[in-house]
Design a protein around this motif. Sequence first.
Motif, short mmCIF file in Angstrom:
data_model
loop_
_atom_site.label_atom_id
_atom_site.label_comp_id
_atom_site.label_asym_id
_atom_site.label_seq_id
_atom_site.Cartn_x
_atom_site.Cartn_y
_atom_site.Cartn_z
N ALA A 41 0.81 -1.22 0.00
CA ALA A 41 0.00 0.00 0.00
C ALA A 41 0.84 1.27 0.00
O ALA A 41 0.29 2.37 -0.03
N THR A 42 2.16 1.14 0.04
CA THR A 42 3.04 2.30 0.20
C THR A 42 3.30 2.99 -1.14
O THR A 42 3.21 2.38 -2.21
N LYS A 43 3.64 4.28 -1.05
CA LYS A 43 3.91 5.08 -2.24
C LYS A 43 5.15 4.56 -2.97
O LYS A 43 6.16 4.24 -2.37
N CYS A 44 5.04 4.50 -4.31
CA CYS A 44 6.09 3.93 -5.16
C CYS A 44 6.91 4.99 -5.86
O CYS A 44 6.44 6.11 -6.09
N ASP A 45 8.09 4.62 -6.28
CA ASP A 45 8.92 5.48 -7.11
C ASP A 45 8.21 5.82 -8.42
O ASP A 45 8.27 6.95 -8.89
N PHE A 46 7.52 4.84 -9.01
CA PHE A 46 6.85 5.06 -10.29
C PHE A 46 5.41 5.53 -10.13
O PHE A 46 4.62 5.46 -11.07
N GLY A 47 5.07 6.02 -8.93
CA GLY A 47 3.74 6.57 -8.71
C GLY A 47 2.64 5.56 -8.99
O GLY A 47 2.72 4.41 -8.57
N LYS A 48 1.62 5.98 -9.74
CA LYS A 48 0.49 5.09 -10.02
C LYS A 48 0.84 4.00 -11.02
O LYS A 48 0.06 3.07 -11.22
N GLU A 49 2.02 4.09 -11.64
CA GLU A 49 2.47 3.02 -12.53
C GLU A 49 3.16 1.90 -11.75
O GLU A 49 3.33 0.80 -12.26
N GLY A 50 3.56 2.17 -10.52
CA GLY A 50 4.25 1.18 -9.71
C GLY A 50 3.28 0.17 -9.13
O GLY A 50 2.09 0.45 -8.95
N ARG A 51 3.80 -1.00 -8.82
CA ARG A 51 2.99 -2.07 -8.24
C ARG A 51 3.17 -2.17 -6.73
O ARG A 51 2.57 -3.02 -6.08
N GLY A 52 4.03 -1.34 -6.16
CA GLY A 52 4.26 -1.36 -4.73
C GLY A 52 5.60 -1.93 -4.34
O GLY A 52 6.05 -1.75 -3.21
N TYR A 53 6.27 -2.62 -5.27
CA TYR A 53 7.55 -3.23 -4.96
C TYR A 53 8.71 -2.28 -5.27
O TYR A 53 9.84 -2.54 -4.86
N ASP A 54 8.43 -1.18 -5.95
CA ASP A 54 9.41 -0.11 -6.15
C ASP A 54 9.20 0.92 -5.03
O ASP A 54 8.96 2.10 -5.26
N VAL A 55 9.31 0.46 -3.79
CA VAL A 55 8.88 1.21 -2.62
C VAL A 55 9.71 2.48 -2.43
O VAL A 55 10.94 2.46 -2.52
N TYR A 56 9.00 3.57 -2.15
CA TYR A 56 9.64 4.87 -1.92
C TYR A 56 9.49 5.29 -0.45
O TYR A 56 10.47 5.44 0.26
N ASP A 57 8.25 5.47 0.01
CA ASP A 57 8.03 5.97 1.37
C ASP A 57 7.07 5.05 2.11
O ASP A 57 5.88 4.98 1.79
N LEU A 58 7.56 4.35 3.12
CA LEU A 58 6.74 3.40 3.88
C LEU A 58 5.61 4.08 4.65
O LEU A 58 4.62 3.43 4.99
N TYR A 59 5.77 5.37 4.93
CA TYR A 59 4.74 6.07 5.71
C TYR A 59 3.65 6.70 4.84
O TYR A 59 2.68 7.24 5.37
N ASP A 60 3.82 6.65 3.53
CA ASP A 60 2.82 7.25 2.63
C ASP A 60 1.95 6.14 2.06
O ASP A 60 2.34 5.42 1.14
N LEU A 61 0.74 6.01 2.58
CA LEU A 61 -0.21 4.98 2.14
C LEU A 61 -1.24 5.56 1.17
O LEU A 61 -2.34 5.03 1.04
N GLY A 62 -0.85 6.63 0.47
CA GLY A 62 -1.77 7.32 -0.40
C GLY A 62 -2.35 8.54 0.28
O GLY A 62 -3.54 8.83 0.17
N GLU A 63 -1.48 9.25 1.00
CA GLU A 63 -1.90 10.40 1.80
C GLU A 63 -1.22 11.69 1.36
O GLU A 63 -1.80 12.77 1.52
N PHE A 64 -0.01 11.60 0.80
CA PHE A 64 0.78 12.79 0.51
C PHE A 64 1.02 12.92 -1.00
O PHE A 64 1.04 11.94 -1.72
N ASP A 65 1.21 14.17 -1.43
CA ASP A 65 1.46 14.44 -2.85
C ASP A 65 2.94 14.17 -3.13
O ASP A 65 3.78 15.06 -3.02
N GLN A 66 3.24 12.94 -3.47
CA GLN A 66 4.60 12.51 -3.76
C GLN A 66 4.58 11.60 -4.98
O GLN A 66 3.63 10.86 -5.20
N LYS A 67 5.65 11.65 -5.77
CA LYS A 67 5.82 10.78 -6.94
C LYS A 67 4.62 10.88 -7.91
O LYS A 67 4.12 9.88 -8.43
N GLY A 68 4.17 12.11 -8.11
CA GLY A 68 3.18 12.34 -9.15
C GLY A 68 1.75 12.42 -8.68
O GLY A 68 0.85 12.59 -9.52
N GLY A 69 1.48 12.32 -7.40
CA GLY A 69 0.10 12.42 -6.94
C GLY A 69 -0.08 11.89 -5.53
O GLY A 69 0.86 11.42 -4.89
#
Length: 340
Positions: A41-69
């Motif tokens: 569920a964590t924010k990915c490097d590839f944003g909405k194109e990522g599947r979750g395994y390109d993990v960027y921020d463990l604390y961002d579960l779709g709450e912050f404007d990062q990696k494109g949205g």
Amino acid sequence: MNGVIIQFFHWYHPGNIWNEFIEKSEYLRDLGITAVWFPPATKCDFGKEGRGYDVYDLYDLGEFDQKGGIPTRYGTKEEYLNAIQKAQELGISVYADIVLNHRMGADEAEEITVHKVNEENRQEYLGEPFNVSAFTKFTFPGRNKKYSEFVWDHQCFSGIDIVHKDNEEIKGIFKIYNEYGTDWTDSVSHQFGNYDYLMGADVEFRNPYVVQELKDWIKWYHETTKVDGFRLDALKHISHEFLKEWITYIKTEIDPDFFVLGEFWKDGAGKISDFFNKMDGLLCCFDAPLHYNFFTASKEGKNYDLTQILHDTFLDHNPVYSVSFVENHDTQKLQALESA
């Protein structure tokens, strides 16, 4: 109880999974599903194109404007929490997919020392160490230190796959020199000589500040989401010494009944059993050898001897801690573990 877990995602799923699950949850309950395995569920490097395994921020579960949205591929934090609550109201346990091994999409570059290794034998170092610029600093400016002020830098990573020198991008596998060592940790799988490195910026689990941050994070994650368990990704690449300490922390300080399922992908049950024994029974393991037996049976059809279906499987070795499956996202067409 022998329950039934549904993996509620696949590699090519278009997204918006949290809302889709809510719509189908009662149907799944009526089918006899007792647990759901959700994607990362964590924010990915590839944003909405990522599947979750390109993990960027463990604390961002779709709450912050990062990696494109703000949303991830699967939805917003609010939708994720609603899906978990809906499942549990129906008596369905929720297992979150957790990726600890690496980070991708760093915010800043650092000047570091690295040593290139042979990709086929990571114990073989090539040439001499050299200084490079590499993206190894994660500050998460979009989150602005909410939930955690921890900054990940090169001391938090053991290796990386892209560096820059003299305005040139160089790809490969590079051991990062940090204060915790100039060699890979030995407490991992020994494929390719040493399988510490997988992808991205590889987390350095010998760093005590990293270990403490991951304990703080998992406490936050559990309190925030109320999930019933985890599926842990890529355990061949993670220090079993760290895993023992971390899972023990979860079971003693957070929830003694927390379910932990590990992906330790080996084609022989003895190798999985060796890892399991090192973990002192703290987790269950996927039965990859049984998956391969199922695949062989599907090819041979009536010629397959079904009395051999459990031969050299983890189910045969350790049925209480074995989790059986036929296929998953990694065995789909064009993916890394596709059988054929």
